[in-house]
Scaffold this motif. Sequence first.
Motif, PDB file in Angstrom:
ATOM      1  N   VAL A 242      17.932  23.056 -11.569  1.00 14.78           N
ATOM      2  CA  VAL A 242      17.679  24.446 -11.931  1.00 14.78           C
ATOM      3  C   VAL A 242      18.544  25.356 -11.065  1.00 14.78           C
ATOM      4  O   VAL A 242      18.792  25.079  -9.897  1.00 14.78           O
ATOM      5  CB  VAL A 242      16.177  24.812 -11.784  1.00 14.78           C
ATOM      6  N   LEU A 243      19.033  26.423 -11.684  1.00  9.45           N
ATOM      7  CA  LEU A 243      19.809  27.451 -10.983  1.00  9.45           C
ATOM      8  C   LEU A 243      18.991  28.734 -10.974  1.00  9.45           C
ATOM      9  O   LEU A 243      18.526  29.187 -12.026  1.00  9.45           O
ATOM     10  CB  LEU A 243      21.144  27.691 -11.695  1.00  9.45           C
TER      11      LEU A 243
ATOM     12  N   ILE B 247      18.404  32.756 -22.187  1.00 10.25           N
ATOM     13  CA  ILE B 247      17.487  32.654 -21.049  1.00 10.25           C
ATOM     14  C   ILE B 247      16.074  32.902 -21.553  1.00 10.25           C
ATOM     15  O   ILE B 247      15.787  33.917 -22.188  1.00 10.25           O
ATOM     16  CB  ILE B 247      17.834  33.685 -19.953  1.00 10.25           C
ATOM     17  N   GLU B 248      15.174  31.976 -21.285  1.00  6.85           N
ATOM     18  CA  GLU B 248      13.795  32.092 -21.759  1.00  6.85           C
ATOM     19  C   GLU B 248      13.073  33.251 -21.074  1.00  6.85           C
ATOM     20  O   GLU B 248      13.299  33.543 -19.901  1.00  6.85           O
ATOM     21  CB  GLU B 248      13.045  30.785 -21.492  1.00  6.85           C
ATOM     22  N   GLU B 249      12.168  33.884 -21.818  1.00  7.53           N
ATOM     23  CA  GLU B 249      11.421  35.029 -21.301  1.00  7.53           C
ATOM     24  C   GLU B 249      10.642  34.673 -20.037  1.00  7.53           C
ATOM     25  O   GLU B 249      10.546  35.472 -19.099  1.00  7.53           O
ATOM     26  CB  GLU B 249      10.460  35.545 -22.376  1.00  7.53           C
TER      27      GLU B 249
ATOM     28  N   ILE C 238      16.355  35.298 -12.248  1.00 11.40           N
ATOM     29  CA  ILE C 238      16.703  34.478 -13.413  1.00 11.40           C
ATOM     30  C   ILE C 238      16.639  33.004 -13.024  1.00 11.40           C
ATOM     31  O   ILE C 238      17.106  32.621 -11.938  1.00 11.40           O
ATOM     32  CB  ILE C 238      18.130  34.789 -13.903  1.00 11.40           C
ATOM     33  N   GLU C 239      16.081  32.189 -13.905  1.00 13.05           N
ATOM     34  CA  GLU C 239      16.111  30.738 -13.746  1.00 13.05           C
ATOM     35  C   GLU C 239      16.717  30.134 -14.996  1.00 13.05           C
ATOM     36  O   GLU C 239      16.418  30.566 -16.109  1.00 13.05           O
ATOM     37  CB  GLU C 239      14.709  30.169 -13.551  1.00 13.05           C
ATOM     38  N   THR C 240      17.563  29.133 -14.807  1.00 11.21           N
ATOM     39  CA  THR C 240      18.154  28.463 -15.956  1.00 11.21           C
ATOM     40  C   THR C 240      18.439  27.005 -15.613  1.00 11.21           C
ATOM     41  O   THR C 240      18.738  26.674 -14.461  1.00 11.21           O
ATOM     42  CB  THR C 240      19.461  29.157 -16.409  1.00 11.21           C
ATOM     43  N   GLY C 241      18.338  26.160 -16.616  1.00 15.74           N
ATOM     44  CA  GLY C 241      18.678  24.756 -16.439  1.00 15.74           C
ATOM     45  C   GLY C 241      20.148  24.481 -16.677  1.00 15.74           C
ATOM     46  O   GLY C 241      20.617  23.356 -16.478  1.00 15.74           O
TER      47      GLY C 241
ATOM     48  N   PHE D 297      20.665  26.661  -6.025  1.00 13.41           N
ATOM     49  CA  PHE D 297      20.379  25.476  -6.818  1.00 13.41           C
ATOM     50  C   PHE D 297      19.138  24.812  -6.231  1.00 13.41           C
ATOM     51  O   PHE D 297      18.988  24.706  -5.018  1.00 13.41           O
ATOM     52  CB  PHE D 297      21.556  24.502  -6.777  1.00 13.41           C
ATOM     53  N   ASP D 298      18.266  24.330  -7.113  1.00 11.24           N
ATOM     54  CA  ASP D 298      16.999  23.784  -6.648  1.00 11.24           C
ATOM     55  C   ASP D 298      16.562  22.642  -7.560  1.00 11.24           C
ATOM     56  O   ASP D 298      17.150  22.413  -8.628  1.00 11.24           O
ATOM     57  CB  ASP D 298      15.938  24.892  -6.636  1.00 11.24           C
ATOM     58  N   ILE D 299      15.525  21.932  -7.132  1.00  7.53           N
ATOM     59  CA  ILE D 299      14.876  20.917  -7.961  1.00  7.53           C
ATOM     60  C   ILE D 299      13.514  21.459  -8.341  1.00  7.53           C
ATOM     61  O   ILE D 299      12.705  21.796  -7.471  1.00  7.53           O
ATOM     62  CB  ILE D 299      14.746  19.583  -7.203  1.00  7.53           C
TER      63      ILE D 299
END
Length: 206
Positions: free
Chosen positions: A19-20, A56-58, A89-92, A119-121
């Motif tokens: 995830v970013l 990007i999902e709501e 914002i979070e995105t895969g 960047f994260d898990i």
Amino acid sequence: MDTGVNVVGSGQVSGTPDVLRVSLGVEHAAPDVASAVARVGERTDAVMAALRGLGIEESRLGTSAVNVYQDYREPDSAPAYRASHTISIETGDLTGFGELLNAAVDAAGNSLTLHGLQFDIEDKSALLVQARELAFQQAKEKATHLATLAGFSLGAVSAISETQGHFPIRAEAMAGKAAAYDSALNITPGDHTVSVSLEVHFAWGA
């Protein structure tokens, strides 16, 4: 105080980010608070719409902070007020940072700033289990060694205290005002490390 030995063990496990997370700022200065708030609201809405347009999902898009304050000006200058919003914002999509930033710059122009990215898990539970097992193994090995040196055998565990940590990949930058970014811009994440420390108390054996 219970007799025995108190030791600390640590374990670290690395994984690949999935995830970013990006933090953007939108700000505007105006002669009065109402104008500053209204204008920054309009530009924030425009950025949000542009990001939704990228898919990007709501649930992964929102305003995380709102601020209004008097802007610093030189003495004898007319007062001004600055309003700002922080968008999280979070995105895969770990390779779409350039496209995301371009869309936000196009929507907000010179009002946009980039606070940072990470960047994260998203689900660290499996990594934590592995790190915890390594930490306990290390703690037991230390305790066994110390017990041998002291001429005792190792008994049962009587207390455990845990501390967790994780080290996401970060990058800090400021968006260069209305300048366009290469949509192919990629920031490659490295491994993400999860750390667990265990403080374990072992009683002496019979």
